[in-house]
Motif scaffolding. Sequence first.
Motif, PDB file in Angstrom:
ATOM      1  N   PHE A 163     -38.489 -19.663  24.161  1.00 51.88           N
ATOM      2  CA  PHE A 163     -38.997 -21.016  23.918  1.00 51.88           C
ATOM      3  C   PHE A 163     -40.146 -21.324  24.877  1.00 51.88           C
ATOM      4  O   PHE A 163     -40.109 -20.881  26.034  1.00 51.88           O
ATOM      5  CB  PHE A 163     -37.897 -22.057  24.170  1.00 51.88           C
ATOM      6  N   PRO A 164     -41.126 -22.101  24.425  1.00 55.08           N
ATOM      7  CA  PRO A 164     -42.076 -22.654  25.392  1.00 55.08           C
ATOM      8  C   PRO A 164     -41.361 -23.675  26.265  1.00 55.08           C
ATOM      9  O   PRO A 164     -40.370 -24.284  25.845  1.00 55.08           O
ATOM     10  CB  PRO A 164     -43.140 -23.319  24.507  1.00 55.08           C
ATOM     11  N   ILE A 165     -41.828 -23.846  27.486  1.00 49.89           N
ATOM     12  CA  ILE A 165     -41.234 -24.797  28.408  1.00 49.89           C
ATOM     13  C   ILE A 165     -41.863 -26.178  28.183  1.00 49.89           C
ATOM     14  O   ILE A 165     -43.081 -26.310  28.087  1.00 49.89           O
ATOM     15  CB  ILE A 165     -41.461 -24.353  29.864  1.00 49.89           C
ATOM     16  N   SER A 196     -39.327 -24.685  15.263  1.00 52.42           N
ATOM     17  CA  SER A 196     -40.438 -23.920  15.824  1.00 52.42           C
ATOM     18  C   SER A 196     -41.708 -24.769  15.879  1.00 52.42           C
ATOM     19  O   SER A 196     -42.010 -25.523  14.939  1.00 52.42           O
ATOM     20  CB  SER A 196     -40.693 -22.660  14.994  1.00 52.42           C
ATOM     21  N   LEU A 197     -42.450 -24.612  16.957  1.00 56.84           N
ATOM     22  CA  LEU A 197     -43.702 -25.336  17.114  1.00 56.84           C
ATOM     23  C   LEU A 197     -44.898 -24.543  16.603  1.00 56.84           C
ATOM     24  O   LEU A 197     -46.036 -25.005  16.708  1.00 56.84           O
ATOM     25  CB  LEU A 197     -43.915 -25.677  18.592  1.00 56.84           C
ATOM     26  N   PHE A 198     -44.639 -23.370  16.034  1.00 51.84           N
ATOM     27  CA  PHE A 198     -45.726 -22.478  15.656  1.00 51.84           C
ATOM     28  C   PHE A 198     -45.741 -22.160  14.163  1.00 51.84           C
ATOM     29  O   PHE A 198     -46.402 -21.230  13.734  1.00 51.84           O
ATOM     30  CB  PHE A 198     -45.639 -21.197  16.487  1.00 51.84           C
ATOM     31  N   ASN A 247     -40.522 -33.230  19.704  1.00 53.48           N
ATOM     32  CA  ASN A 247     -39.633 -34.156  20.402  1.00 53.48           C
ATOM     33  C   ASN A 247     -38.210 -33.606  20.520  1.00 53.48           C
ATOM     34  O   ASN A 247     -37.517 -33.871  21.511  1.00 53.48           O
ATOM     35  CB  ASN A 247     -39.630 -35.514  19.692  1.00 53.48           C
ATOM     36  N   ILE A 248     -37.782 -32.835  19.539  1.00 56.88           N
ATOM     37  CA  ILE A 248     -36.458 -32.202  19.623  1.00 56.88           C
ATOM     38  C   ILE A 248     -36.440 -31.202  20.772  1.00 56.88           C
ATOM     39  O   ILE A 248     -35.483 -31.161  21.561  1.00 56.88           O
ATOM     40  CB  ILE A 248     -36.105 -31.514  18.288  1.00 56.88           C
ATOM     41  N   ARG A 249     -37.496 -30.409  20.887  1.00 64.10           N
ATOM     42  CA  ARG A 249     -37.545 -29.430  21.982  1.00 64.10           C
ATOM     43  C   ARG A 249     -37.626 -30.135  23.347  1.00 64.10           C
ATOM     44  O   ARG A 249     -37.035 -29.673  24.321  1.00 64.10           O
ATOM     45  CB  ARG A 249     -38.731 -28.493  21.795  1.00 64.10           C
ATOM     46  N   PRO A 303     -31.555 -22.900  13.313  1.00 61.36           N
ATOM     47  CA  PRO A 303     -32.058 -24.004  14.150  1.00 61.36           C
ATOM     48  C   PRO A 303     -33.366 -23.687  14.870  1.00 61.36           C
ATOM     49  O   PRO A 303     -34.250 -24.548  14.971  1.00 61.36           O
ATOM     50  CB  PRO A 303     -30.926 -24.229  15.146  1.00 61.36           C
ATOM     51  N   THR A 304     -33.499 -22.463  15.399  1.00 59.88           N
ATOM     52  CA  THR A 304     -34.716 -22.125  16.136  1.00 59.88           C
ATOM     53  C   THR A 304     -35.930 -22.177  15.223  1.00 59.88           C
ATOM     54  O   THR A 304     -36.974 -22.731  15.581  1.00 59.88           O
ATOM     55  CB  THR A 304     -34.584 -20.739  16.778  1.00 59.88           C
ATOM     56  N   ARG A 305     -35.805 -21.608  14.035  1.00 62.98           N
ATOM     57  CA  ARG A 305     -36.933 -21.631  13.101  1.00 62.98           C
ATOM     58  C   ARG A 305     -37.223 -23.050  12.624  1.00 62.98           C
ATOM     59  O   ARG A 305     -38.388 -23.441  12.496  1.00 62.98           O
ATOM     60  CB  ARG A 305     -36.642 -20.722  11.904  1.00 62.98           C
ATOM     61  N   GLU A 306     -36.185 -23.824  12.379  1.00 62.83           N
ATOM     62  CA  GLU A 306     -36.381 -25.186  11.894  1.00 62.83           C
ATOM     63  C   GLU A 306     -37.123 -26.067  12.891  1.00 62.83           C
ATOM     64  O   GLU A 306     -37.737 -27.063  12.516  1.00 62.83           O
ATOM     65  CB  GLU A 306     -35.034 -25.828  11.560  1.00 62.83           C
TER      66      GLU A 306
END
Length: 350
Positions: free
Chosen positions: A181-183, A135-137, A151-153, A130-133
């Motif tokens: 995670f970024p805030i 990821s914003l980077f 939007n999910i984050r 899930p974290t990789r799926e």
Amino acid sequence: MNISAISKSRIDRIIRSALDLWRYYSLRDLRKRLDELWKSEFQPLYEFNDTPLTCAVFGSGSFSTGRYEIYIAKLIEKELGWSPVRYTLIVTNRKKCKAKEVALEFKLPLVVMDFNTWYRQNYNPVSSKPTRETSLFIDTNNSDSLIKRFNIRVEFDSALFDKIKKYTELPNLISLRGYNFPIMHSISRGKSILIDDTHPADLSITDRSAVPLCPGWQVSAVEKMRNLGSKIFRSSLIEVNPFTSVEDVTSLDTGKMYALTPGIRPPSSWRTVKIQDNIKRTEDYLLCAFKAAGLFPYLWGVSKRNYRVEYKTMDDKIITKSQPAFIVGRQIRCGRNAFGRDIKDLSISI
């Protein structure tokens, strides 16, 4: 190199400085003194009166820096009978981390919202990563996918905010200590919060446009320092601004730098991961102590006008950038001359 001795010597100096400060000044008296020093040129980095600021610690892994920060705050409280920074909450986005152990040790409320569980419940029940799926980077050229992940984050941080509110009011300060995670803007719902992060590299080293050369997560930032040929390894205490749009993804680790550390010169034989592990103890712990002892953010002021702040490239060229300047106590300390770089800073007095 005696890492334990280096760390202890530096932390002891910070604790002595903090105890001297808080035995002489109440919060109200300190504010008056800083107003006298700063006049109309600087304002507090974060407004305070006669009530200690509250702080939450966010983490995702070993919680070693977060635990150390709270430990130093407890030492200060034991000596003074009160704590200039009152730690009120521990927050994690991973159930498989040591947040629970730290919360139990210091008898603090714990908020756990495991992202993997939340994502599988709300989006993809069979996701393996899930974290990789989300990821914003990665895959940043695919704008539609990036917006969806963003939007999910945002939704996750909003849900995290709702869970925090069930326990306590959101504090004045947030310490990101190994939080992966970024805030996002939805964590605060508009409340003024000062968020800082310890970064394992010297962010005063920039390109010729004054853009830091060593952003990144943990060992990757140290690796960049090493690849640049750096002999001294420092850490940086930096501003964290919540992401408000997809465009903010490019701003990671580019927030204003509040402090640097004196650094260490590791043997060339050390592997990068060993350097990162040891600067956590000598450098990151020092930055945690700045905050836990109540030096940061109380002694930090920010200018109301822009200054020409100096940074340095790896080929020793001085780059200037127009930005607000930080003052710490009575001295302007920012950019390549940020507070903490000089070992003498650890014995601060005003």
